[in-house]
Design a protein around this motif. Structure first.
Motif, PDB file in Angstrom:
ATOM      1  N   MET A   1       0.840  -1.207   0.000  1.00 35.18           N
ATOM      2  CA  MET A   1       0.000   0.000   0.000  1.00 35.18           C
ATOM      3  C   MET A   1       0.873   1.256   0.000  1.00 35.18           C
ATOM      4  SD  MET A   1      -3.219   0.321  -0.328  1.00 35.18           S
ATOM      5  CE  MET A   1      -4.746  -0.213   0.355  1.00 35.18           C
ATOM      6  N   SER A   2       1.973   1.251   0.810  1.00 35.40           N
ATOM      7  CA  SER A   2       2.843   2.430   0.869  1.00 35.40           C
ATOM      8  C   SER A   2       3.577   2.624  -0.455  1.00 35.40           C
ATOM      9  CB  SER A   2       3.850   2.307   2.018  1.00 35.40           C
ATOM     10  OG  SER A   2       4.674   1.182   1.816  1.00 35.40           O
ATOM     11  N   GLN A   3       3.921   1.478  -1.126  1.00 38.41           N
ATOM     12  CA  GLN A   3       4.568   1.572  -2.435  1.00 38.41           C
ATOM     13  C   GLN A   3       3.626   2.238  -3.437  1.00 38.41           C
ATOM     14  OE1 GLN A   3       5.633  -2.176  -4.192  1.00 38.41           O
ATOM     15  NE2 GLN A   3       6.709  -1.237  -5.908  1.00 38.41           N
ATOM     16  N   LYS A   4       2.339   1.871  -3.369  1.00 38.12           N
ATOM     17  CA  LYS A   4       1.340   2.462  -4.248  1.00 38.12           C
ATOM     18  C   LYS A   4       1.272   3.974  -4.018  1.00 38.12           C
ATOM     19  CE  LYS A   4      -2.473   2.427  -6.843  1.00 38.12           C
ATOM     20  NZ  LYS A   4      -2.385   2.331  -8.285  1.00 38.12           N
ATOM     21  N   LEU A   5       1.293   4.387  -2.754  1.00 36.55           N
ATOM     22  CA  LEU A   5       1.256   5.819  -2.443  1.00 36.55           C
ATOM     23  C   LEU A   5       2.496   6.527  -2.967  1.00 36.55           C
ATOM     24  CD1 LEU A   5      -0.146   6.679   1.117  1.00 36.55           C
ATOM     25  CD2 LEU A   5      -0.928   7.496  -1.096  1.00 36.55           C
ATOM     26  N   ASP A   6       3.659   5.877  -2.873  1.00 34.16           N
ATOM     27  CA  ASP A   6       4.904   6.471  -3.383  1.00 34.16           C
ATOM     28  C   ASP A   6       4.809   6.711  -4.884  1.00 34.16           C
ATOM     29  OD1 ASP A   6       6.055   6.557  -0.902  1.00 34.16           O
ATOM     30  OD2 ASP A   6       7.161   4.664  -1.133  1.00 34.16           O
ATOM     31  N   GLU A   7       4.172   5.777  -5.600  1.00 33.03           N
ATOM     32  CA  GLU A   7       3.991   5.942  -7.055  1.00 33.03           C
ATOM     33  C   GLU A   7       3.062   7.121  -7.350  1.00 33.03           C
ATOM     34  OE1 GLU A   7       2.493   2.239  -8.568  1.00 33.03           O
ATOM     35  OE2 GLU A   7       4.214   1.120  -7.759  1.00 33.03           O
ATOM     36  N   ILE A   8       1.981   7.233  -6.576  1.00 36.67           N
ATOM     37  CA  ILE A   8       1.030   8.335  -6.756  1.00 36.67           C
ATOM     38  C   ILE A   8       1.710   9.674  -6.499  1.00 36.67           C
ATOM     39  CG2 ILE A   8      -1.091   9.390  -5.842  1.00 36.67           C
ATOM     40  CD1 ILE A   8      -2.037   6.480  -5.201  1.00 36.67           C
ATOM     41  N   LYS A   9       2.579   9.677  -5.484  1.00 35.55           N
ATOM     42  CA  LYS A   9       3.267  10.909  -5.063  1.00 35.55           C
ATOM     43  C   LYS A   9       4.369  11.352  -6.023  1.00 35.55           C
ATOM     44  CE  LYS A   9       3.384  10.415  -0.213  1.00 35.55           C
ATOM     45  NZ  LYS A   9       4.151  10.384   1.029  1.00 35.55           N
ATOM     46  N   ALA A  13       6.880  14.404  -5.264  1.00 31.09           N
ATOM     47  CA  ALA A  13       7.723  13.867  -4.179  1.00 31.09           C
ATOM     48  C   ALA A  13       8.628  14.933  -3.554  1.00 31.09           C
ATOM     49  CB  ALA A  13       8.528  12.680  -4.686  1.00 31.09           C
ATOM     50  N   PRO A  14       9.383  15.724  -4.352  1.00 34.13           N
ATOM     51  CA  PRO A  14      10.241  16.748  -3.733  1.00 34.13           C
ATOM     52  C   PRO A  14       9.410  17.820  -3.013  1.00 34.13           C
ATOM     53  CG  PRO A  14      10.776  16.455  -6.075  1.00 34.13           C
ATOM     54  CD  PRO A  14       9.486  15.749  -5.824  1.00 34.13           C
ATOM     55  N   VAL A  15       8.250  18.142  -3.593  1.00 29.61           N
ATOM     56  CA  VAL A  15       7.356  19.153  -3.001  1.00 29.61           C
ATOM     57  C   VAL A  15       6.853  18.681  -1.634  1.00 29.61           C
ATOM     58  CG1 VAL A  15       5.144  20.353  -3.299  1.00 29.61           C
ATOM     59  CG2 VAL A  15       6.618  20.007  -5.259  1.00 29.61           C
ATOM     60  N   MET A  16       6.506  17.398  -1.526  1.00 30.39           N
ATOM     61  CA  MET A  16       6.007  16.853  -0.266  1.00 30.39           C
ATOM     62  C   MET A  16       7.092  16.864   0.810  1.00 30.39           C
ATOM     63  SD  MET A  16       2.752  16.119  -0.295  1.00 30.39           S
ATOM     64  CE  MET A  16       2.544  15.003   1.096  1.00 30.39           C
ATOM     65  N   GLU A  17       8.322  16.592   0.405  1.00 31.39           N
ATOM     66  CA  GLU A  17       9.450  16.651   1.375  1.00 31.39           C
ATOM     67  C   GLU A  17       9.625  18.068   1.897  1.00 31.39           C
ATOM     68  OE1 GLU A  17      13.191  14.950   0.119  1.00 31.39           O
ATOM     69  OE2 GLU A  17      12.176  13.164  -0.665  1.00 31.39           O
ATOM     70  N   ARG A  44       3.179  11.953  14.747  1.00 30.14           N
ATOM     71  CA  ARG A  44       2.149  10.923  14.504  1.00 30.14           C
ATOM     72  C   ARG A  44       1.290  11.244  13.287  1.00 30.14           C
ATOM     73  NH1 ARG A  44      -3.054  11.776  17.841  1.00 30.14           N
ATOM     74  NH2 ARG A  44      -3.169  14.011  17.735  1.00 30.14           N
ATOM     75  N   LYS A  45       1.824  12.010  12.359  1.00 32.67           N
ATOM     76  CA  LYS A  45       1.057  12.378  11.162  1.00 32.67           C
ATOM     77  C   LYS A  45       0.653  11.138  10.362  1.00 32.67           C
ATOM     78  CE  LYS A  45       5.224  13.266   8.434  1.00 32.67           C
ATOM     79  NZ  LYS A  45       5.450  11.896   8.126  1.00 32.67           N
ATOM     80  N   GLY A  46      -0.455  11.250   9.643  1.00 31.74           N
ATOM     81  CA  GLY A  46      -0.952  10.132   8.847  1.00 31.74           C
ATOM     82  C   GLY A  46      -0.324  10.109   7.463  1.00 31.74           C
ATOM     83  N   LYS A  47      -1.108   9.694   6.469  1.00 29.30           N
ATOM     84  CA  LYS A  47      -0.571   9.558   5.099  1.00 29.30           C
ATOM     85  C   LYS A  47      -0.463  10.897   4.389  1.00 29.30           C
ATOM     86  CE  LYS A  47      -2.552   4.938   4.460  1.00 29.30           C
ATOM     87  NZ  LYS A  47      -3.681   4.873   5.397  1.00 29.30           N
ATOM     88  N   GLN A  48      -1.014  11.943   4.979  1.00 30.12           N
ATOM     89  CA  GLN A  48      -0.990  13.301   4.405  1.00 30.12           C
ATOM     90  C   GLN A  48      -1.671  13.366   3.032  1.00 30.12           C
ATOM     91  OE1 GLN A  48       3.294  14.335   4.997  1.00 30.12           O
ATOM     92  NE2 GLN A  48       2.443  15.866   6.359  1.00 30.12           N
ATOM     93  N   MET A  49      -2.839  12.748   2.977  1.00 31.05           N
ATOM     94  CA  MET A  49      -3.615  12.741   1.738  1.00 31.05           C
ATOM     95  C   MET A  49      -4.054  14.150   1.351  1.00 31.05           C
ATOM     96  SD  MET A  49      -3.865   9.467   1.228  1.00 31.05           S
ATOM     97  CE  MET A  49      -5.289   8.660   0.636  1.00 31.05           C
ATOM     98  N   ARG A  50      -4.408  14.968   2.334  1.00 30.41           N
ATOM     99  CA  ARG A  50      -4.944  16.296   2.012  1.00 30.41           C
ATOM    100  C   ARG A  50      -3.895  17.185   1.347  1.00 30.41           C
ATOM    101  NH1 ARG A  50      -7.216  13.768   5.792  1.00 30.41           N
ATOM    102  NH2 ARG A  50      -9.486  13.603   5.857  1.00 30.41           N
ATOM    103  N   PRO A  51      -2.665  17.265   1.888  1.00 32.74           N
ATOM    104  CA  PRO A  51      -1.640  18.014   1.147  1.00 32.74           C
ATOM    105  C   PRO A  51      -1.402  17.455  -0.256  1.00 32.74           C
ATOM    106  CG  PRO A  51      -0.907  17.639   3.391  1.00 32.74           C
ATOM    107  CD  PRO A  51      -2.178  16.854   3.219  1.00 32.74           C
ATOM    108  N   MET A  52      -1.495  16.131  -0.396  1.00 29.39           N
ATOM    109  CA  MET A  52      -1.325  15.533  -1.729  1.00 29.39           C
ATOM    110  C   MET A  52      -2.398  16.031  -2.690  1.00 29.39           C
ATOM    111  SD  MET A  52      -0.313  11.616  -0.715  1.00 29.39           S
ATOM    112  CE  MET A  52      -0.396  10.968  -2.376  1.00 29.39           C
ATOM    113  N   PRO A  63       1.919  26.152 -12.066  1.00 28.14           N
ATOM    114  CA  PRO A  63       3.120  25.862 -11.269  1.00 28.14           C
ATOM    115  C   PRO A  63       2.794  25.665  -9.782  1.00 28.14           C
ATOM    116  CG  PRO A  63       3.028  28.197 -11.846  1.00 28.14           C
ATOM    117  CD  PRO A  63       1.885  27.540 -12.556  1.00 28.14           C
ATOM    118  N   VAL A  64       3.522  24.742  -9.146  1.00 27.70           N
ATOM    119  CA  VAL A  64       3.387  24.517  -7.695  1.00 27.70           C
ATOM    120  C   VAL A  64       4.426  25.395  -7.005  1.00 27.70           C
ATOM    121  CG1 VAL A  64       3.501  22.808  -5.837  1.00 27.70           C
ATOM    122  CG2 VAL A  64       2.654  22.139  -8.094  1.00 27.70           C
TER     123      VAL A  64
END
Length: 325
Positions: A1-9, A13-17, A44-52, A63-64
């Motif tokens: 599941m986390s691998q799937k999220l990494d692909e979506i991100k 990815a650099p923006v999320m970091e 204890r943050k979650g998957k951070q779907m909302r920022p995504m 542009p982001v």
């Protein structure tokens, strides 16, 4: 599941970091107790779907940049504040497998921390003159509060119809995801019309997401940390149950409502309600409705030009609505 999220991100990815660093900075306080508590929140943050959703919606339309980062931070600050306050209201001692703030630091401190996070979000927007973002998110918080109160009002009588159910979840759950997508588009300079379309896109996702969450109540024990039957034990009227009751005889309806009102802590009785919902087609119906809203979201998304951000948004929608039961 986390691998799937990494692909979506991948496109962000650099923006999320960078966002994680900026979000930590936005939480800092010179008061040691507050700093200790906000450090605990970040840890204890979650998957951070909302920022995504914010960053992918921004990338879809332009542009982001810094404004997108502030939009994601504002959403996350206000969302975290509402979660802290929710735990106090619900007298909940746990969130995502961690102790809630009110369990560790008591209600008074938890309420004040929630207020602090709200004010940090407001000041971040005002300081940067992000008035459109502030308007979108403030509207979402207002609508979320109305949804919670509407649910409390209706739950007392257990007479929620399907129309009222959709109104509750549109306000309670979908409004914040709608704000994520609208804020992302706005931060990238999208037109008001496009911002409204993205708001609707987020709303559709939020409704599908909540129906999926309802379905978890009828899945195998222990899935994603949510025990089977927890909504029934809390007397929550979810879509599978509402549909099953709408098809039931008067006698069955009376029996099931009596169990929910008076025997919702009895595991044997709760299993009886679950079997009733399953045999009445409630789960099949709710699943069909979830896919209906998902498809509507996809049709809206496909009106925008194809790019990596659109592909990831589509995958993120699938991820949020097709998690296995």
């Amino acid at each position: 599941m986390s691998q799937k999220l990494d692909e979506i991100k991948a496109p962000i990815a650099p923006v999320m970091e960078e966002f994680e660093r900026k979000f930590r900075e936005s939480m800092k306080s010179p008061v040691p107790l507050l700093d200790r508590i906000t450090h605990y929140i970040v840890k204890r943050k979650g998957k951070q779907m909302r920022p995504m959703f914010v960053f992918l919606s921004a990338g879809l339309h332009g542009p982001v940049g810094d404004t997108s980062h502030r939009a994601a931070t504002l959403i996350e600050l206000l969302h975290t504040a509402t979660l802290v306050h929710d735990d106090v209201v619900d007298d909940s001692n746990e969130r995502r497998g961690f102790f809630s703030l009110n369990a560790l630091w008591k209600n008074k401190i938890a309420v004040l921390v929630g207020d602090y996070l709200l004010s940090k979000g407001l000041l971040l927007s005002i300081g940067n003159k992000d008035f459109r973002l502030l308007e979108l998110v403030s509207e979402a918080v207002k609508v979320m509060s109305e949804g919670e109160l509407l649910q409390i009002e209706k739950a007392r009588r257990l007479d929620i119809t399907e129309d009222i159910y959709y109104e509750i979840i549109r306000r309670k759950t979908a409004s914040l995801i709608a704000a994520c997508c609208a804020c992302g588009a706005s931060s990238a300079g999208a037109s008001d019309e496009t911002v409204q379309q993205m708001h609707r896109f987020g709303e559709l996702i939020g409704i599908a997401f909540q129906i999926k969450d309802d379905l978890f109540d009828y899945g195998p024990e222990g899935v994603i940390g949510k025990p089977t039957g927890i909504d029934i034990k809390e007397s929550k009227m979810t879509l599978p149950l509402i549909h099953a009751l709408s098809k039931a005889s008067q006698a069955d309806k009376k029996r099931i409502i009596h169990i929910i009102k008076n025997h919702n802590t009895d595991n044997k009785k709760v299993r009886e309600v679950i079997r009733f919902v399953e045999s009445s087609g409630g789960i099949t119906y709710a699943t069909e409705r979830m896919y209906h809203y998902q498809e509507e979201a996809f049709r809206l998304l496909d009106t925008f030009p194809a790019n990596a951000y659109r592909d990831s948004l589509r995958s993120l929608v699938r991820y949020t609505t097709e998690r296995p039961l």
